[in-house]
Design an enzyme around this catalytic site. Sequence first.
Site, mmCIF file in Angstrom:
data_model
loop_
_atom_site.group_PDB
_atom_site.id
_atom_site.type_symbol
_atom_site.label_atom_id
_atom_site.label_comp_id
_atom_site.label_asym_id
_atom_site.label_seq_id
_atom_site.Cartn_x
_atom_site.Cartn_y
_atom_site.Cartn_z
ATOM 1 N N SER A 141 -42.602 -2.758 -4.193
ATOM 2 C CA SER A 141 -42.583 -1.814 -5.319
ATOM 3 C C SER A 141 -43.964 -1.670 -5.932
ATOM 4 O O SER A 141 -44.764 -2.620 -5.948
ATOM 5 C CB SER A 141 -41.608 -2.310 -6.387
ATOM 6 O OG SER A 141 -41.752 -1.591 -7.588
ATOM 7 N N TYR A 166 -38.426 -8.073 -12.476
ATOM 8 C CA TYR A 166 -38.247 -7.294 -11.247
ATOM 9 C C TYR A 166 -39.534 -7.294 -10.435
ATOM 10 O O TYR A 166 -39.538 -7.567 -9.220
ATOM 11 C CB TYR A 166 -37.840 -5.868 -11.599
ATOM 12 C CG TYR A 166 -37.891 -4.917 -10.432
ATOM 13 C CD1 TYR A 166 -36.976 -5.009 -9.388
ATOM 14 C CD2 TYR A 166 -38.862 -3.917 -10.363
ATOM 15 C CE1 TYR A 166 -37.023 -4.134 -8.308
ATOM 16 C CE2 TYR A 166 -38.914 -3.043 -9.292
ATOM 17 C CZ TYR A 166 -38.002 -3.157 -8.269
ATOM 18 O OH TYR A 166 -38.056 -2.296 -7.203
#
Length: 336
Positions: A141, A166
């Site tokens: 990501s 995250y």
Amino acid sequence: MNILVTGCAGFIGFHLVRHLLSSGSRVVGIDNLDPYYDITLKYARLCELGIKKENMVMGYKELPVDLPFRFYCLNIEDKDELDQLFVHEHFDVVCNLAAQAGVRYSLENPQQYISTNIQGFFNILENCRQYQVSRLIFASSSSVYGKNNKVPYREEDKTETPVSLYAATKKSGELLAHSYAELYGIQITGLRFFTVYGPWGRPDMAPFLFTQAILEEKTIKVFNHGNMYRDFTYIDDIVKGICHVLFSVSKKKEFFKVYNIGNATPVKLSEFIHVIEKITGKEAHCLYEPMQPGDIKITWADVSHLKEDFNYKPDVRLEVGLRAFIEWYKSFYHIA
């Protein structure tokens, strides 16, 4: 080539599997159908792939090998079920897109991110080693860049300052993958996704939330008082990039490599909202709020490495991509 796609009922996984099937590939897909967002959307995606809810296989049971797509409702955190799958399937390549997504949700349910993004990904790595899978592609990501203020983001930039759990789990996954590539000679490629949007997109993402609010004439929360930029990337460009990695041989010989995969053109949120207004013919009602914990001000991908090694070139313009998304949204939710 026998291909495993994990997270195949998710947004990117669904589009990847659909593209692979349309090009004649045979695919095995797994997904745990986590209810993080509206699960009926995940069932609808699977139905588009030919898998009806009443015919779903829970856990691992052998399915006819002549099926172009075999789906199992299976959790990557369940090592025993994964073992059965890998023993019988003899995968040539694994594309791991399964993950617990969402920056803000990681503040509410941190344990799920550790379980899925670290333990689950570790299980995938272990099975690739144990069952001699030669290639692994996995989803990382843009959030790993964290507090890095240098733009555009390059893969060589520091990624040691994540601002959300995250992001920390995604960075941990990259480190785990690097160690497995070095230790066991598995060819592993990580892809750092940048704000993917398009038809069948996630309901927790800005394109979906903004479109829904504008069509329903509700208020949009715009964080950091609208002073946010995102490298919005249309799903077809993402799938094209994944397939370039999947079916091409890189000019580089490293066992491990991570790439940015984005549009390389950041868009201010106010402009993004304006394009939705233009397409829908409706005015947005915005409520400007401060920056939220875990958010970053700008994402901007330098994709020169992916272009050099795999001839990647995103070419879907924002207005074209948003129009396709909005048309899908109105059709799926039966909006005149």
